[in-house]
Design an enzyme around this catalytic site. Structure first.
Site, PDB file in Angstrom:
ATOM      1  CE  LYS A  21     -30.776  29.885  21.665  1.00  0.00           C
ATOM      2  NZ  LYS A  21     -30.759  31.268  21.167  1.00  0.00           N
ATOM      3  NE  ARG A  38     -30.376  37.984  17.757  1.00  0.00           N
ATOM      4  CZ  ARG A  38     -30.532  37.136  18.770  1.00  0.00           C
ATOM      5  NH1 ARG A  38     -29.487  36.748  19.468  1.00  0.00           N
ATOM      6  NH2 ARG A  38     -31.720  36.684  19.097  1.00  0.00           N
ATOM      7  CE1 TYR A  88       2.518  24.373  29.426  1.00  0.00           C
ATOM      8  CE2 TYR A  88       0.140  24.156  29.730  1.00  0.00           C
ATOM      9  CZ  TYR A  88       1.338  23.665  29.230  1.00  0.00           C
ATOM     10  OH  TYR A  88       1.356  22.476  28.542  1.00  0.00           O
ATOM     11  CG  MET A 101      -6.430  20.754  25.703  1.00  0.00           C
ATOM     12  SD  MET A 101      -5.609  20.104  24.230  1.00  0.00           S
ATOM     13  CE  MET A 101      -5.058  21.610  23.453  1.00  0.00           C
TER      14      MET A 101
END
Length: 372
Positions: free
Chosen positions: A40, A138, A260, A308
C-alpha cells in the site's frame, strides 16, 4: 512522478530490491503459514510498480493495498496474484473490483451487503475477506455487527470467504497486554464466522510467535527495513539510501545565524553546507536543529530549520565536503528508525514521506542475498 536520471537531481534515493526480497524470504522463513506482501501507499513510497513484481519474483502470491485504485494499477503487473483491498470498497465500486478479480476486505455490514447484492445480481458467489475489530476500534466488524452475523449467517450468502482477518495495534511491543487480548478476541470472532483461512500478524506480529501466525501473515514495514520490534536489534536489511547534493558551502563566524527565524547561531568559526533537500522532499521540518547527516562516518549536525527545498549542515569537521559533492541523509550510518527518532515519529512516516523529486536508482534484485 519519480525522477529517474541523476545528472541534475538535488538528491538520489537508492532502493535495494535485493534487500526487500531478502527481507521477504526471512519473514517467510520465520512465519508458520504463508506470507503476503503489503504494498500500500505505493509500496511505502518506493514505487509499487517496481517493488511488487520484485516481491512476486521472491515468492509472494498475495498482496495487500489500501485503496481499490492501487489494486487496479497493480493487476496488469501481477496477473495471477491475489490482491486484497484493506479499506474495502467505496459505494458503487463493487463491479469494478469484481471485474479486475480484486478481493475486497469487507469491514462493515454495509460493505458486506453491497458485495452480496452484486453476487446475487451476477448469480455467483464473489471472493472477499472479512475483517473483525479485535480491539483497535478502527476497521473491521465491531462486536455488535459480528453478533448480527451470528444471528443471521445467511447475511454472508454470496461471499466466497477467502480470509478472516484482524489487525494488531501493539505488536511492536511484545509484552503489551493488548496483544493477548486481541488474539483471544480474534479467536472468538473466528468461531462466529464460517470456517476460512485466518490472518492476524503484521510485520511485528510475526515476531510475537506462532500463536499469532495463523494461515497468512501480512508484513509491510519490515519488508522495507523498518525494525519490527521496538527497542530490539533490527533483523531486517535496510532497503534505502538517501544522498543529498551539496549546492553551496560557506564560512561563518561567531554570532552568525543560519536559516529562518535565526534558530541556530554559531559559537565560533564554522563551515556550513547547504543541500538540495527540504520538507517538500519529505525531509521533515521538525528535524531542524535535531537531525544528523554523514560524510563517510563523520557526523554532520543539521543546523537551523529545514526549508522547503534546502537544509543546512555543519561540515566543519569534514573538509572533504564540497560544492557538488554528496552527503548521506539515510543509509548505513543513519537508519530509517534512527532518523524517525530524531524527528519524534516512526520509520513508516519517514519512508512514506520521501518525495518525488529524488533521482531514484533501483539496485537489481539479488536472489542469493539472505539474512543470516
Amino acid at each position: 512522478m519519480a525522477r529517474t536520471g541523476t545528472d541534475h537531481a538535488g538528491a538520489r534515493l537508492e532502493i535495494d530490491l535485493g534487500a526487500i526480497q531478502a527481507n521477504y524470504r526471512a519473514l517467510k522463513a520465520r512465519a508458520r503459514g504463508a506470507v503476503a506482501a503489503v504494498v500500500k501507499a505505493d509500496a511505502y513510497g518506493l514505487d509499487a510498480g517496481i517493488v511488487a513484481p520484485a516481491l512476486a519474483a521472491a515468492g509472494a502470491r498475495q498482496f495487500f493495498v489500501a485503496h481499490l485504485d492501487e489494486a487496479l494499477a497493480l493487476r496488469p503487473l501481477l496477473p495471477e496474484a491475489e490482491i486484497f483491498v484493506l479499506n474495502g470498497l467505496p459505494a458503487g465500486a463493487e463491479a469494478d473490483c469484481a471485474a479486475a478479480r480484486v478481493i475486497p476486505v469487507l469491514n462493515s455490514l454495509g460493505q458486506i451487503d453491497a458485495w452480496t447484492a452484486l453476487a446475487r445480481r451476477d448469480g455467483a458467489a464473489l471472493p472477499a475477506a472479512v475483517q473483525v475489530d479485535s480491539g483497535m476500534s478502527r476497521l473491521g466488524l465491531p462486536a455488535a455487527e459480528l453478533a448480527r452475523i451470528a444471528a443471521d449467517p445467511a447475511r454472508l450468502d454470496g461471499v466466497a470467504l477467502r480470509l478472516v482477518m484482524s489487525h494488531l495495534g501493539c505488536a511492536d511491543t511484545p509484552d503489551h497486554p493488548m496483544n493477548r487480548r486481541q488474539l483471544a478476541a480474534f479467536e472468538a470472532a473466528r468461531r462466529v464466522l464460517p470456517e476460512a483461512p485466518a490472518s492476524l500478524a503484521n510485520s511485528s506480529g510475526i515476531f510475537l510467535g506462532p500463536d499469532f501466525h495463523f494461515d497468512l501473515a501480512r508484513p509491510g514495514a519490515a519488508l522495507y527495513g523498518i525494525a519490527p520490534v521496538a527497542g530490539a536489534e533490527n533483523p531486517m536489511l535496510p532497503s534505502v539510501r538517501l544522498m543529498a547534493r551539496v549546492i553551496q558551502t560557506r564560512e561563518i563566524g561567531a554570532g552568525d545565524a543560519v536559516g529562518y527565524a535565526a534558530s541556530w547561531t554559531a559559537d565560533g568559526p564554522r563551515r556550513i553546507a547547504t543541500v538540495a533537500v527540504g520538507y517538500a522532499d519529505g525531509y521533515l521540518r521538525c528535524l531542524g536543529n535535531r537531525a544528523t547527516a554523514f560524510a563517510g562516518a563523520t557526523p554532520l549536525p543539521l543546523v537551523g530549520v529545514v526549508s522547503m527545498d534546502t537544509a543546512t549542515f555543519d561540515v566543519t569537521g569534514a573538509p572533504e565536503v564540497r560544492e557538488g559533492g554528496w552527503i548521506e541523509l539515510l543509509g548505513p550510518n543513519q537508519s530509517l528508525d534512527a532518523l524517525a527518532t530524531e524527528a519524534g515519529t516512526i520509520g513508516y512516516e519517514i519512508l512514506t514521506s520521501l518525495g518525488g523529486r529524488y533521482a531514484r536508482v533501483y539496485a537489481d534484485a539479488q536472489p542469493e542475498r539472505l539474512i543470516a
